[in-house]
Each structure stands twice: as C-alpha cells, then as structure tokens.
Design a protein around this motif. Structure first.
Motif, PDB file in Angstrom:
ATOM      1  N   UNK A 172       0.821  -1.181  -0.131  1.00  0.00           N
ATOM      2  CA  UNK A 172       0.046   0.036   0.086  1.00  0.00           C
ATOM      3  C   UNK A 172       0.847   1.325   0.025  1.00  0.00           C
ATOM      4  N   UNK A 173       0.909   1.933  -1.127  1.00  0.00           N
ATOM      5  CA  UNK A 173       1.777   3.148  -1.277  1.00  0.00           C
ATOM      6  C   UNK A 173       1.425   4.604  -0.315  1.00  0.00           C
ATOM      7  N   UNK A 174       0.338   4.257   0.260  1.00  0.00           N
ATOM      8  CA  UNK A 174      -0.096   5.290   1.427  1.00  0.00           C
ATOM      9  C   UNK A 174       0.357   4.993   2.711  1.00  0.00           C
ATOM     10  N   UNK A 175       1.124   3.871   2.904  1.00  0.00           N
ATOM     11  CA  UNK A 175       1.828   3.468   4.253  1.00  0.00           C
ATOM     12  C   UNK A 175       3.302   3.882   3.860  1.00  0.00           C
ATOM     13  N   UNK A 176       3.835   5.036   4.650  1.00  0.00           N
ATOM     14  CA  UNK A 176       5.382   5.375   4.136  1.00  0.00           C
ATOM     15  C   UNK A 176       6.083   4.428   4.965  1.00  0.00           C
ATOM     16  N   UNK A 177       7.289   4.631   3.841  1.00  0.00           N
ATOM     17  CA  UNK A 177       8.582   3.938   4.212  1.00  0.00           C
ATOM     18  C   UNK A 177       9.380   4.869   4.675  1.00  0.00           C
ATOM     19  N   UNK A 178      10.078   4.734   6.123  1.00  0.00           N
ATOM     20  CA  UNK A 178      10.746   5.884   6.751  1.00  0.00           C
ATOM     21  C   UNK A 178      12.220   5.551   6.835  1.00  0.00           C
ATOM     22  N   UNK A 179      13.116   6.371   7.000  1.00  0.00           N
ATOM     23  CA  UNK A 179      14.576   6.207   7.132  1.00  0.00           C
ATOM     24  C   UNK A 179      14.741   6.115   8.494  1.00  0.00           C
ATOM     25  N   UNK A 180      15.832   5.587   8.895  1.00  0.00           N
ATOM     26  CA  UNK A 180      16.357   5.358  10.405  1.00  0.00           C
ATOM     27  C   UNK A 180      16.246   6.899  11.129  1.00  0.00           C
ATOM     28  N   UNK A 181      16.398   7.771  10.427  1.00  0.00           N
ATOM     29  CA  UNK A 181      16.124   9.152  11.131  1.00  0.00           C
ATOM     30  C   UNK A 181      14.811   9.582  10.862  1.00  0.00           C
ATOM     31  N   UNK A 182      13.727   8.833  10.451  1.00  0.00           N
ATOM     32  CA  UNK A 182      12.309   9.074  10.536  1.00  0.00           C
ATOM     33  C   UNK A 182      11.847  10.120   9.546  1.00  0.00           C
ATOM     34  N   UNK A 183      12.613   9.967   8.321  1.00  0.00           N
ATOM     35  CA  UNK A 183      11.852  10.769   7.304  1.00  0.00           C
ATOM     36  C   UNK A 183      11.123   9.784   6.296  1.00  0.00           C
ATOM     37  N   UNK A 184      10.266  10.361   5.712  1.00  0.00           N
ATOM     38  CA  UNK A 184       9.336   9.506   4.715  1.00  0.00           C
ATOM     39  C   UNK A 184      10.197   9.484   3.438  1.00  0.00           C
ATOM     40  N   UNK A 185      10.615   8.302   3.003  1.00  0.00           N
ATOM     41  CA  UNK A 185      11.355   8.303   1.721  1.00  0.00           C
ATOM     42  C   UNK A 185      10.682   8.690   0.285  1.00  0.00           C
ATOM     43  N   UNK A 186       9.472   8.464   0.497  1.00  0.00           N
ATOM     44  CA  UNK A 186       8.518   8.733  -0.575  1.00  0.00           C
ATOM     45  C   UNK A 186       8.293  10.425  -0.792  1.00  0.00           C
TER      46      UNK A 186
END
Length: 175
Positions: free
Chosen positions: A90-104
């Motif tokens: 589901x592209x509406x579920x963000x993928x986060x980096x280790x420092x908490x940013x949404x890579x999308x």
C-alpha cells in the motif's frame, strides 16, 4: 520483558541514497545502532552470498508482519513479498529512514526508486546487481523498483551510477 514491538519485522531505509557501490549491510547495522534499535538489520538486497528471500530467518518468514518504523503494516509477512506479484504494498503506508523521514516524500531521495538486485521471487540477478554492490560504474546495471509502482520488487534495470533508496530489514530480535 518481552515487548510486542519485537513481534514484527521492521523495514527501514538508510538515511541517504546510494549508488551501486555500497557497504549496505554495514550501513544498515550502523544506522540501526545509531537510531537506538537493538535488533540486527541487513540490507534489502540480493548479494553474492545470499538471495534477498532468505535474509530473514526461516522461523520468522511466515507469521511476523513487515512494518515501517512506526509499526504500520507494509506486508502481512516476509514470504508474501516473494509470491511473484513483485512485492505489492500500500503506497499510502510510508517507508521511513532510520532518522524518521518519509523516503516517498523527502527531497533527500530525489529518485523514488529502491535497489534490490533480485527477481520478483527474491533470487539474486547476478547480471543486474552492480557487481555484488561493489560498483557505481555507469555501464554496470542493477535491478531496482520505482516506488510509484506500489511494488518493492518491480523489475526495472538502471545504471549503477544512480543514487537510489536502500532498504534494511530487521532479521533478528534481541528480547
């Protein structure tokens, strides 16, 4: 104390994009530690040593959900990524980096593409994994997936000189 937090596999991105020349397992290990995560993280990549599908322990492949850094479900389990549909999520579920940013959405990753070096079934593609992730040569090729497809294992070939998202998967717990 056994926390329910550890009954999931977290999928987290490295804090910067990388070309095809990367020490990805080391980066995953180091960034997870710096973020205060106690589990072991491995790169979401097929390598010369291991196919992507086998990075997670066999005992954890079927019953643990794969979630983002905030615990939101991306996949019902690890095995479901490799059913041949390209790791649809589901592209509406963000993928986060280790420092908490949404890579999308974050501009630190101008190209919303993830390296994986694998077939849709998670098997290494020796011709398309940037010489086992040791080259950023413009003529070398790596298998990657544009996130806009809603798949982590879409089958697109790019030059290893590109700077793309690298994901890390939790592959063992410390309870």
């Amino acid at each position: 104390v056994f926390s329910s937090f550890s009954l999931q596999l977290h999928l987290v991105a490295l804090n910067l994009p990388f070309s095809g020349d990367m020490r990805a397992d080391f980066q995953c290990f180091q960034q997870a530690q710096l973020a205060g995560l106690t589990s072991t993280y491995r790169a979401f990549l097929s390598s010369h040593l291991q196919d992507l599908a086998t990075i997670v322990r066999k005992t954890d492949r079927y019953h643990l959900p794969v979630v983002n850094l905030k615990g939101e479900t991306l996949f019902n389990n690890w095995e479901s990524l490799f059913n041949g549909n390209g790791g649809h999520f589901n592209i509406h579920v963000p993928i986060y980096s280790f420092d908490g940013r949404n890579v999308m959405t974050d501009p630190s990753w101008p190209q919303k593409v993830i390296w994986h070096g694998s077939t849709a079934n998670g098997i290494r593609l020796v011709s398309n994994y940037c010489e086992a992730w040791h080259t950023a040569d413009v003529g070398a090729m790596g298998q990657a997936s544009p996130l806009k497809t809603g798949k982590l294992l879409d089958q697109k070939v790019y030059s290893c000189s590109n700077q793309f998202i690298v994901l890390c998967i939790e592959n063992s717990f410390v309870s």
